[in-house]
Design an enzyme around this catalytic site. Structure first.
Site, PDB file in Angstrom:
ATOM      1  N   GLU A  52       0.824  -1.205   0.000  1.00  0.00           N
ATOM      2  CA  GLU A  52       0.000   0.000   0.000  1.00  0.00           C
ATOM      3  C   GLU A  52       0.866   1.266   0.000  1.00  0.00           C
ATOM      4  OE1 GLU A  52      -2.174  -3.011   2.738  1.00  0.00           O
ATOM      5  OE2 GLU A  52      -0.144  -2.600   2.008  1.00  0.00           O
ATOM      6  N   CYS A  88      -0.758  -0.042   7.774  1.00  0.00           N
ATOM      7  CA  CYS A  88      -1.238   0.390   6.463  1.00  0.00           C
ATOM      8  C   CYS A  88      -2.693   0.842   6.522  1.00  0.00           C
ATOM      9  CB  CYS A  88      -1.080  -0.731   5.447  1.00  0.00           C
ATOM     10  SG  CYS A  88       0.647  -1.035   5.008  1.00  0.00           S
TER      11      CYS A  88
END
Length: 293
Positions: A52, A88
């Site tokens: 990510e 994340c």
């Protein structure tokens, strides 16, 4: 169909880390705005940025204003805990994406749905389970290790057409495939007889990557700390793993000739053939344990 298309791209990206991410999972991420990819990335190595993070880093400055109207696709649930990198899930919330599509839930004890919960509580629409089976198979090493508390175990042997293993059967091409599998596993195991008689190098000289850690079974199977294990021992060691149900997949290479052998090949149990591959003049059969898939 759109969600599946971009999840396939996540899986494709994630596979770039096959030989470098253990003991972390392989993960791919794609950021999409109105059917256009504006960012993508994958996890490269432990301790490095997650998929990510790399995906957001790849977004061009002129496209950053599109993030609140964008969807991020991730093959594995975004992490929710502090490790060597920040969570994340928090990054997705900070970036303000409106939607997150997740391939499969993370079985790791510190995540297990917490990342998904964080996103939903922040008002982000979350869809879970797109191409779930493919995403799970992508990280079968990671998932087996964390859910069953043992390494994902691959068996591999070569045999003659009439079912004996005491001979030389591999050609250059199948040897390269064998070394590729070695590079994709954290550990490799052989029995003491194989170790003493053949003195195998057990490295990846015909491929590229890191050599697996070598374990030699002396009168019993040693405990393996790594996330994945490749077994290349003789018939006795292989049969032990088979009889005790401690295997997940198996590759059997069959040469196109008979020999006057004395050591019969192991006998697989509970096996499902998933692929048959012809490599030059050798046949390679790929099986999965029906109880572990």
């Amino acid at each position: 169909m759109t969600d599946e298309k971009y999840m396939r791209r996540c899986i494709q990206l994630a596979k770039n880390g096959r030989q470098t991410t253990e003991p972390n999972p392989m993960v791919g991420a794609v950021i999409v705005h109105e059917d256009r990819i504006i960012g993508e990335g994958y996890h490269i190595r432990p301790g490095g940025p997650h998929a990510e993070v790399n995906a957001f880093a790849s977004v061009r400055p002129e496209d950053e204003h599109l993030l609140p109207q964008s969807t991020i696709y991730v093959s594995l649930e975004p992490c929710s805990h502090w490790g060597k990198t920040p969570p994340c899930a928090e990054l997705l919330i900070q970036k303000g994406v409106k939607r997150c599509v997740v391939g499969c839930q993370d079985p790791f004890a510190k995540v297990q749905g917490r990342g998904i919960k964080m996103l939903r509580e922040a008002g982000i629409e979350v869809v879970v389970g797109v191409l779930e089976e493919e995403c799970l198979h992508l990280n079968d090493h990671f998932i087996t290790f964390h859910s069953k508390h043992r390494p994902f175990t691959t068996l591999k042997w070569a045999q003659s057409a009439n079912g004996f293993i005491d001979g030389k059967f591999s050609n250059y091409y199948t040897q390269a495939l064998c070394h590729k599998r070695r590079a994709e596993h954290g550990a490799i195991m052989v029995g003491s007889k194989t170790w003493e008689k053949d003195q195998p190098r057990l490295d990846v000289r015909c491929w590229y990557g890191t050599n697996p850690k070598v374990y030699v079974a002396h009168g019993g199977v040693p405990e393996v700390e790594e996330m994945s294990l490749l077994v290349e021992g003789g018939a006795t060691l292989h049969q032990y793993f088979i009889d005790n149900g401690l295997w997940d997949e198996c590759f059997v290479e069959i040469a196109p000739f008979d020999i006057d052998g004395t050591v019969e090949a192991p006998v697989l149990k509970d096996a499902e053939l998933v692929e048959k591959q012809v490599v030059n003049d050798r046949t390679v059969l790929h099986y999965r344990n029906i109880h572990q898939s």
